[in-house]
Design a protein around this motif. Structure first.
Motif, PDB file in Angstrom:
ATOM      1  N   ASP A  36       0.797  -1.236   0.000  1.00 27.53           N
ATOM      2  CA  ASP A  36       0.000   0.000   0.000  1.00 27.53           C
ATOM      3  C   ASP A  36       0.824   1.278   0.000  1.00 27.53           C
ATOM      4  O   ASP A  36       0.277   2.365   0.124  1.00 27.53           O
ATOM      5  N   GLU A  61       1.049  11.250  -6.954  1.00 29.82           N
ATOM      6  CA  GLU A  61       0.165  10.401  -6.153  1.00 29.82           C
ATOM      7  C   GLU A  61      -1.156  10.142  -6.866  1.00 29.82           C
ATOM      8  O   GLU A  61      -1.632   9.009  -6.905  1.00 29.82           O
ATOM      9  N   LYS A  65      -2.392   6.406  -7.926  1.00 26.23           N
ATOM     10  CA  LYS A  65      -3.644   5.879  -7.366  1.00 26.23           C
ATOM     11  C   LYS A  65      -4.675   5.573  -8.454  1.00 26.23           C
ATOM     12  O   LYS A  65      -5.498   4.678  -8.292  1.00 26.23           O
ATOM     13  N   ARG A  66      -4.625   6.300  -9.558  1.00 28.26           N
ATOM     14  CA  ARG A  66      -5.529   6.002 -10.661  1.00 28.26           C
ATOM     15  C   ARG A  66      -5.185   4.640 -11.273  1.00 28.26           C
ATOM     16  O   ARG A  66      -6.066   3.875 -11.648  1.00 28.26           O
ATOM     17  N   PRO A  69      -5.250   1.665  -7.279  1.00 24.15           N
ATOM     18  CA  PRO A  69      -6.043   2.256  -6.203  1.00 24.15           C
ATOM     19  C   PRO A  69      -5.734   1.707  -4.810  1.00 24.15           C
ATOM     20  O   PRO A  69      -6.069   2.341  -3.814  1.00 24.15           O
ATOM     21  N   GLN A  70      -5.090   0.562  -4.720  1.00 17.60           N
ATOM     22  CA  GLN A  70      -4.751   0.006  -3.408  1.00 17.60           C
ATOM     23  C   GLN A  70      -3.613   0.770  -2.727  1.00 17.60           C
ATOM     24  O   GLN A  70      -3.383   0.602  -1.535  1.00 17.60           O
ATOM     25  N   ILE A  71      -2.914   1.626  -3.467  1.00 16.39           N
ATOM     26  CA  ILE A  71      -1.841   2.424  -2.876  1.00 16.39           C
ATOM     27  C   ILE A  71      -2.461   3.515  -2.007  1.00 16.39           C
ATOM     28  O   ILE A  71      -3.324   4.268  -2.442  1.00 16.39           O
ATOM     29  N   LYS A  72      -2.017   3.569  -0.761  1.00 15.00           N
ATOM     30  CA  LYS A  72      -2.528   4.553   0.201  1.00 15.00           C
ATOM     31  C   LYS A  72      -1.555   5.706   0.421  1.00 15.00           C
ATOM     32  O   LYS A  72      -1.969   6.811   0.762  1.00 15.00           O
TER      33      LYS A  72
END
Length: 82
Positions: A36, A61, A65-66, A69-72
């Motif tokens: 993440d 960022e 994320k696009r 999407p699991q990247i926080k």
């Protein structure tokens, strides 16, 4: 998605944003990806740029994320976290 697949997806996202950074004399390098979190290193003109935090948040960022999407978190290795 495996870590290697996620890393490849993040690289695709960075390739999308890289031309904009290069146009201003900068670049970005992928340092590490976990399930993440992405760690990147800004290079060239991006290092001393007064808007690099905004570029990380709104450009890098958002693009990562696009694609993943699991990247926080996207962290610049100088220690700035967004």
């Amino acid at each position: 998605m495996s870590t290697e697949e996620l890393k490849a997806t993040v690289e695709i996202a960075l390739q999308e944003i890289r031309p904009y950074l290069e146009a201003d004399g900068g670049n970005i390098k992928l340092v590490d990806v976990t399930e993440d979190t992405v760690r990147v290193e800004l290079e060239g003109a991006c290092l001393g740029c007064s808007v690099n935090q905004m570029t990380l948040k709104n450009g890098v960022e958002a693009t990562i994320k696009r694609h993943a999407p699991q990247i926080k978190n996207v962290i610049e290795i100088s220690g700035i976290s967004f």
